[in-house]
Scaffold this motif. Structure first.
Motif, PDB file in Angstrom:
ATOM      1  N   ILE B 307       0.779  -1.107  -0.157  1.00  0.00           N
ATOM      2  CA  ILE B 307       0.099   0.167   0.008  1.00  0.00           C
ATOM      3  C   ILE B 307       0.842   1.473  -0.044  1.00  0.00           C
ATOM      4  N   LEU B 308       1.751   1.190   0.332  1.00  0.00           N
ATOM      5  CA  LEU B 308       2.982   2.371   0.691  1.00  0.00           C
ATOM      6  C   LEU B 308       3.068   2.346  -0.354  1.00  0.00           C
ATOM      7  N   SER B 382       0.988  16.968  -3.457  1.00  0.00           N
ATOM      8  CA  SER B 382       1.048  15.390  -3.772  1.00  0.00           C
ATOM      9  C   SER B 382       2.442  14.889  -3.288  1.00  0.00           C
ATOM     10  N   TYR B 383       2.986  15.405  -2.817  1.00  0.00           N
ATOM     11  CA  TYR B 383       4.230  15.364  -2.170  1.00  0.00           C
ATOM     12  C   TYR B 383       4.527  14.805  -0.596  1.00  0.00           C
ATOM     13  N   PHE B 384       4.002  16.074  -0.216  1.00  0.00           N
ATOM     14  CA  PHE B 384       3.586  16.444   0.548  1.00  0.00           C
ATOM     15  C   PHE B 384       3.142  15.182   1.476  1.00  0.00           C
ATOM     16  N   LEU B 385       1.280  15.529   0.773  1.00  0.00           N
ATOM     17  CA  LEU B 385       0.385  14.803   2.188  1.00  0.00           C
ATOM     18  C   LEU B 385       1.010  13.602   1.302  1.00  0.00           C
ATOM     19  N   VAL B 386       1.562  12.607   0.655  1.00  0.00           N
ATOM     20  CA  VAL B 386       1.754  11.296   0.308  1.00  0.00           C
ATOM     21  C   VAL B 386       2.603  10.944   1.624  1.00  0.00           C
ATOM     22  N   GLY B 387       3.789  11.793   1.665  1.00  0.00           N
ATOM     23  CA  GLY B 387       4.723  11.798   3.209  1.00  0.00           C
ATOM     24  C   GLY B 387       3.761  11.358   3.997  1.00  0.00           C
ATOM     25  N   VAL B 388       3.135  12.452   4.244  1.00  0.00           N
ATOM     26  CA  VAL B 388       2.086  12.370   5.628  1.00  0.00           C
ATOM     27  C   VAL B 388       1.892  11.054   5.773  1.00  0.00           C
ATOM     28  N   TRP B 691      10.034   4.015   6.726  1.00  0.00           N
ATOM     29  CA  TRP B 691       9.074   5.021   7.248  1.00  0.00           C
ATOM     30  C   TRP B 691      10.268   6.320   7.476  1.00  0.00           C
ATOM     31  N   MET B 692      11.858   5.588   7.692  1.00  0.00           N
ATOM     32  CA  MET B 692      11.789   6.951   8.049  1.00  0.00           C
ATOM     33  C   MET B 692      12.440   7.695   6.817  1.00  0.00           C
ATOM     34  N   GLY B 693      12.622   6.768   5.366  1.00  0.00           N
ATOM     35  CA  GLY B 693      13.549   7.455   4.651  1.00  0.00           C
ATOM     36  C   GLY B 693      12.773   7.791   3.461  1.00  0.00           C
ATOM     37  N   SER B 694      10.923   7.038   3.121  1.00  0.00           N
ATOM     38  CA  SER B 694      10.632   7.660   2.700  1.00  0.00           C
ATOM     39  C   SER B 694      10.043   9.425   1.942  1.00  0.00           C
ATOM     40  N   PHE B 695      10.316   9.540   2.957  1.00  0.00           N
ATOM     41  CA  PHE B 695       9.918  10.923   2.423  1.00  0.00           C
ATOM     42  C   PHE B 695      11.046  11.302   1.699  1.00  0.00           C
ATOM     43  N   TYR B 696      12.211  11.376   1.675  1.00  0.00           N
ATOM     44  CA  TYR B 696      13.597  11.640   1.093  1.00  0.00           C
ATOM     45  C   TYR B 696      13.684  10.293  -0.151  1.00  0.00           C
TER      46      TYR B 696
END
Lengths: 181, 972
Positions: B307-308, B382-388, B691-696
């Motif tokens: 899902i992620l 979208s990028y921000f919201l996906v991260g959150v 979880w930590m890295g997927s934002f970057y």
């Protein structure tokens, strides 16, 4: 398909349908299976209700039963003579009870019969040991077997006679999560 | 099932009766419906019915009057003839009843098959008779258009009565009602009564036919009974009118059948849809539930990561790749000139730099354009919201799973029959495949072993002081190891920072990868050390596993945090570097334009290749790369460990055993066991990284999905082919909430740094979707400003005002507190109830034992010892029935009023003695005869088993009943 009709009369089929959990087709198929096991002995025409019995050896080699550790007991408890040879009636009966439509209560009754190896209407320690050995292919040590049997009696024996009567058995099994709905 | 059936039946009865009442004289209407189609395939119940109906219809249509008249005549005659034969004491009330019986007897001999038991026939005949009476009655009344209302009432009463009687004992009933209700002077109540009775009988026969398959009889007997019952129904059903109820019943049976089949199929389908179910089951059967629990956890994790992955891939990577500016159009999307030469080298790509770095895989590639493509896709938002959303979803799912597991944990009370259930219900009768059977045997043996371990564990006693000392010692050792490894990591990170400052190019492979290697090595060896330490403690394996998990968790946690701190240092370095670059950038631009053009906004004329543009260090991409590298190296280490530690070792042990000095298989190296704790923690730790890295690094979930997928296959294979089961196979706790708790903790910990970087570190000026903003979350306020009406922004502004948020948080805290308190109290109540239940069961057991002993002493006449309770029960029921009828009777019409009390009294007198013997030896009815009619409405009770050899009225049997939840049917 004229010859199909002659295996059973309509009344017979209806009767079988009422007495089992099978449909017409399934009963005919069951007859096919029964016939298949011994084509020489079992007639195709069952309208006259012939008195034919198949020995246990044939029945337990059916793929449905072959792998079952209790196959002999199953066949025995459904055979009219208790020896394990089944007439077609017994045969249909057996599959009816084993079918998924059969209610829990009915299954419990026959399950009790099956686990009651020495047919004394009680599941005693000897029965339990036999059951356990069949279930685990004798991979447990003697100590473990005694431990398990003792535990079973301790758990399920409600009246303290050291063996399980049907009431004990039903009480226990009715609460089991794995026993079929 | 039991209850269900009963309800079903009673429902049917009411249904049927109401219909009957309503349509007593509108039978024509229903006849039209009777011809409606019935599925011929399903159950001959329907078919029979149709046949019956058909014939009856004919008859009825042709000569309704004559038939009835004839019947009446016969009835009269029969009554007169047989009445005189009886030698019972004559009472007006009994007359009709006796007649019936007499007739029944004679009739039974004529009409029935030889092997049909007389009791049955008797009943049938009786029914026939009463039926006829009913007809006669109807005739006598004529069209009774005027009386309609009253009639209905009476009917209803009769029905009710009938039903209650049925709930008691049928046979006795007949006697009672026959004698009680009729007096020759008042014909009406009698016949109403009888009509009801007849209806009931027919109903019962129908039900018997329908439930015949549920009887534990031999087929021969079933066939005989069936024939007999069919004859009966055929005879009377038509006469009685519609088989509406039966049809409905048949339909219902058919539908339940279909429904059950559908459910079963659906169940199968669902199981077939669960990935790797077979693999896991196979492992479970050989290695026990504890090892399987790891794989189940792995599969669950896989689902989450899917899902992620869907989120990041679908909402971030794909839109950017499709609609964003193409590669090479911007400096941030181009490999810099200095790296171009080596950008496609495998080593570079493997290190996730070069082309990999300047692609959608990493943060830096994304442009800060507010909308992209013709869809006006808001990329930064979208990028921000996906991260959150990634983090929010993970929290939600973990907590939900935990809650569900906790529920399951609390609800289960299956310790009571643990061994019995294993013994009697573990074999799956559907198994027909030899391999599956082998697996099943293995799994049953394993589960028995698990249970035996539990049992032995609960019986074990040991020296408490020694164990305590050893446990303290073990914990001390574990702490030392933890501290040591923590320091080692710290040291290595410091060193690597120094290397990084001096430039990595001057150092070899080891220096570059030192941190990763040290962490992997620690992760490899420390668990073994902990394992050795934990053998000191002598815990139950499940508890030991938890300790082990906790320790390794602490180790990994230390690793993780040193890693994060190192990363933070690096980020700070990069930020400083960025400042310098920014400064240099202005100089460079100035030099580019040669100072000729004062405004830098009208730059276009001079074309510079984007690869040549100097750029900032882009710390976000660096962080992402770091995480990706770590994940990949972690995966590789895991796989290599499996291959070397498990596979090669197994091969070595297996094949060198022939030519070795000692027994390799049972001696020193032996085969390896599956390391649950290490694997579980590896998984959790790895997930924390994701979880930590997927934002970057939006590619991280994809990599993880791939990793989990391959590791599922690899580990399944490795377990089955190179590992041996643990010495003490133990049962995993049913909910793996311990795993979940650790996962939640890791999730929380890994959210912290991610949120910190998002909230408090300014994004790089020249890369990523948030470039140019002072903080990343500004994208929200920007969207609010541009894409929403102004009032919305205002509302949002008000809502985010601390004056509003603080009370809201307070409210939430309060509600959490309240809910927590309630749940605690519920839990307590639950526990209390469970305790009560347990003590009750024990009490029952004890009492039963006593009773059994007592009755053993009085073996000769066991009936004397038992009765009090049963009798009380029976009579209570009986009393309540008539009294209700009484009250109703008073509100009814006159005739009824007269009839009822009489009946009530007689029912009491007659039924009590009747029900008592029936209650005491249930076997007598079940043996050769048909069961008492009541049993027809219920699935067979224990009665049936008694057929041949069951000792009649064996003392233990009645003794059990009070304590049994499902008593034999005659008490209900």
């Amino acid at each position: 398909m004229g010859n199909k009709q002659t295996i059973f009369t309509d009344e017979q089929l209806d009767a079988y349908q009422d007495c089992t959990f099978f449909t017409r087709k399934e009963i005919l198929r069951l007859h096919g299976r029964y016939h298949e096991m011994a084509p020489n002995v079992v007639p195709m025409d069952y309208t006259k209700d012939p008195d034919v019995k198949l020995p246990m050896q044939l029945i337990i080699n059916m793929p449905e039963l072959k792998e079952n550790p209790f196959k002999e007991r199953i066949v025995e408890s459904f055979s009219e003579d208790g020896e394990g040879s089944l007439s077609f009636n017994d045969f249909v009966d057996m599959f009816s009870v084993l079918s998924e439509m059969a209610p829990r209560e009915l299954k419990a009754i026959y399950a009790f019969k099956i686990y009651d190896f020495n047919t004394d209407n009680f599941i005693c320690k000897a029965d339990l040991e036999k059951t356990l050995n069949k279930l685990t292919r004798e991979e447990l040590t003697a100590e473990e077997i005694t431990l398990v049997c003792e535990k079973v009696i301790e758990e399920a024996d409600m009246d303290g006679d050291g063996k399980l009567g049907f009431a004990d058995f039903e009480n226990m099994i009715s609460k089991a999560p794995d026993f079929l709905r | 099932m039991d209850e269900y059936n009963k309800d079903n039946c009673s429902f049917l009865l009411t249904e049927k009766y109401s219909i009957k009442i309503m349509t007593c004289h509108l039978s024509r209407l229903y006849k039209e419906e009777d011809g409606s189609d019935v599925d011929n395939e399903e159950g001959s119940v329907a078919e029979n019915e149709e046949n019956v109906k058909g014939t009856v219809k004919e008859v009825k249509r042709a000569t309704p009057r004559t038939r009835r008249g004839h019947a009446r005549g016969r009835a009269r005659r029969g009554g007169e003839e047989d009445g005189d034969d009886e030698d019972e004491p004559r009472r007006p009330g009994h007359r009709r009843h006796r007649n019936r019986r007499g007739r029944g007897r004679t009739g039974g001999n004529e009409g029935s098959d030889s092997d049909v038991d007389p009791a049955k026939v008797k009943k049938n005949k009786a029914n026939q008779k009463s039926k006829e009476d009913g007809e006669e009655e109807e005739d006598g009344k004529g069209d009774k258009s005027g009386k309609g209302k009253n009639e209905k009432k009476q009917d209803k009463k009769a029905d009710k009565k009938g039903k209650k009687e049925k709930a008691n004992k049928k046979k006795k009933d007949k006697k009672k009602s026959g004698s009680g209700s009729d007096s020759d002077s008042e014909e009406e109540p009698i016949t109403e009564e009888e009509l009801a009775k007849l209806k009931e009988e027919v109903e019962e026969k129908k039900k018997l036919i329908a439930t015949l398959r549920n009887k534990p009889w031999k087929m021969k007997k079933k066939l005989a009974v069936l024939k007999e019952a069919q004859l009966f129904v055929e005879k009377f059903e038509g006469a009685l009118g519609k088989g509406k109820g039966k049809k409905f019943y048949a339909y219902k049976v058919m539908m339940t059948k279909k429904w059950m089949k559908f459910q079963r199929d659906f169940e199968n389908f669902k199981t077939a849809c669960i990935p790797w179910e077979m693999k896991i089951k196979e492992i479970e059967s050989h290695f026990g539930s504890s090892v399987a629990s790891y794989f189940i956890f792995l599969r669950w994790m896989y689902g989450i990561n899917m899902i992620l992955f869907g989120l990041t891939f679908g909402l971030v990577m794909v839109p950017e790749a499709l609609m964003g500016k193409p590669y090479g159009s911007l400096p941030r999307k181009t490999v810099p000139r200095a790296e171009e030469a080596s950008a496609m080298n495998f080593a570079t790509l493997w290190d996730f730099s070069g082309f990999a770095q300047y692609s959608v895989l990493f943060y830096g590639y994304y442009n800060n354009q507010r909308t992209i493509g013709w869809l006006k896709f808001r990329m930064p938002l979208s990028y921000f919201l996906v991260g959150v959303g990634t983090i929010g979803y993970s929290f939600m799912i973990v907590i939900r799973t935990m809650a569900r597991n906790a529920n399951e944990d609390g609800g289960g009370d299956d310790t009571s029959f643990n061994f019995s259930w294993k013994m009697f219900t573990s074999w799956d009768y559907l198994i027909g495949n030899p391999e599956t059977a082998d697996n099943k045997f293995a799994s049953i043996t394993t589960s028995f072993k698990e249970a035996i371990v539990e049992e032995q564990e609960s019986r074990k006693e040991e020296n408490i002081h020694l164990t305590r000392f050893l446990r303290v010692l073990a914990n001390f050792l574990a702490l030392c190891t933890l501290a040591g490894s923590g320091y080692l990591i710290f040291f290595v990170v410091r060193r690597s920072q120094k290397f990084a400052l001096e430039g990595l190019e001057n150092y070899g492979w080891w220096e570059r990868n030192e941190v990763n290697m040290v962490m992997s090595l620690l992760g490899m060896f420390c668990p073994t050390l902990f394992d050795v330490i934990s053998s000191l403690e002598n815990y139950h394996p499940r508890i030991a596993l938890r300790w082990q998990l906790g320790r390794i968790f602490a180790l990994f946690l230390g690793n993780l945090y040193t890693f994060i701190i190192a990363l933070m240092d690096e980020i700070n370095l990069k930020l400083e570097e960025e400042k310098i670059v920014k400064y240099n950038m202005t100089i460079w631009e100035a030099s580019l334009y040669n100072g000729t053009i004062p405004e830098n906004s009208t730059a276009p004329p001079i074309q510079v290749d984007p690869a040549d543009v100097p750029r900032g260090p882009c710390w976000e991409t660096m962080v992402g790369q770091e995480f990706v590298r770590l994940t990949v190296s972690d995966t590789m280490t895991t796989y290599i460990t499996i291959l070397i530690g498990d596979f090669l070792r197994a091969v070595f042990v297996r094949f060198f055993n022939y030519c070795w000095c000692w027994d390799l298989e049972y001696g020193f190296p032996s085969y390896s066991e599956f390391d649950i704790s290490g694997n579980v923690l590896g998984l959790i730790f790895n997930q924390g990284m994701i979880w930590m890295g997927s934002f970057y690094a939006p590619c991280l979930p994809a990599i993880n999905v791939f990793r989990l997928h391959t590791s599922m296959y690899l580990q399944c294979w490795a377990v089955m082919c190179c590992n041996v089961p643990q010495e003490r196979v133990f049962k995993a706790s049913r909910s793996n909430n311990f795993y979940m708790a650790m996962l939640l903790f890791i999730l929380f910990l890994s959210t912290l740094p991610a949120v910190y970087t998002i909230v408090s570190i300014p994004p790089s000026f020249d890369c990523g979707p948030f470039s140019g903003k002072t903080r990343m979350f500004e994208v929200i306020s920007e969207t609010l400003e541009h894409d929403f009406p102004s009032w919305f922004g205002k509302v949002f502004g008000y809502a985010s005002n601390p004056g509003l948020i603080l009370p809201f948080i307070l409210l939430m805290v309060l509600s959490i507190y309240y809910l927590n308190a309630t749940s605690k109290s519920y839990k307590e109540a639950n526990l209390e109830l469970k305790k009560k239940l347990q003590s009750q069961a024990e009490e029952n057991k004890r009492r039963n034992k006593q009773k059994a002993q007592k009755s053993n002493e009085q073996e000769e006449n066991p009936f004397e010892t038992e009765p009090p309770q049963t009798k009380q029960k029976g009579s209570k029921q009986d009393e309540s029935t008539p009294s209700q009828d009484n009250s109703q009777g008073q509100s009814g019409n006159e005739g009824k009023k007269m009839g009822q009390p009489q009946e009530a009294s007689s029912s009491q007198t007659l039924q009590n003695p009747g029900s008592a013997p029936n209650g005491h030896h249930p076997m007598q009815n079940g043996g050769g005869n048909l069961p008492p009619p009541i049993a027809v409405t219920r699935p067979p009770g224990p009665r049936g088993v008694a057929t041949p050899g069951y000792p009649l009225g064996h003392p233990h049997f009645p003794g059990v009943q009070p304590g049994m939840p499902r008593g034999p049917p005659h008490f209900r």
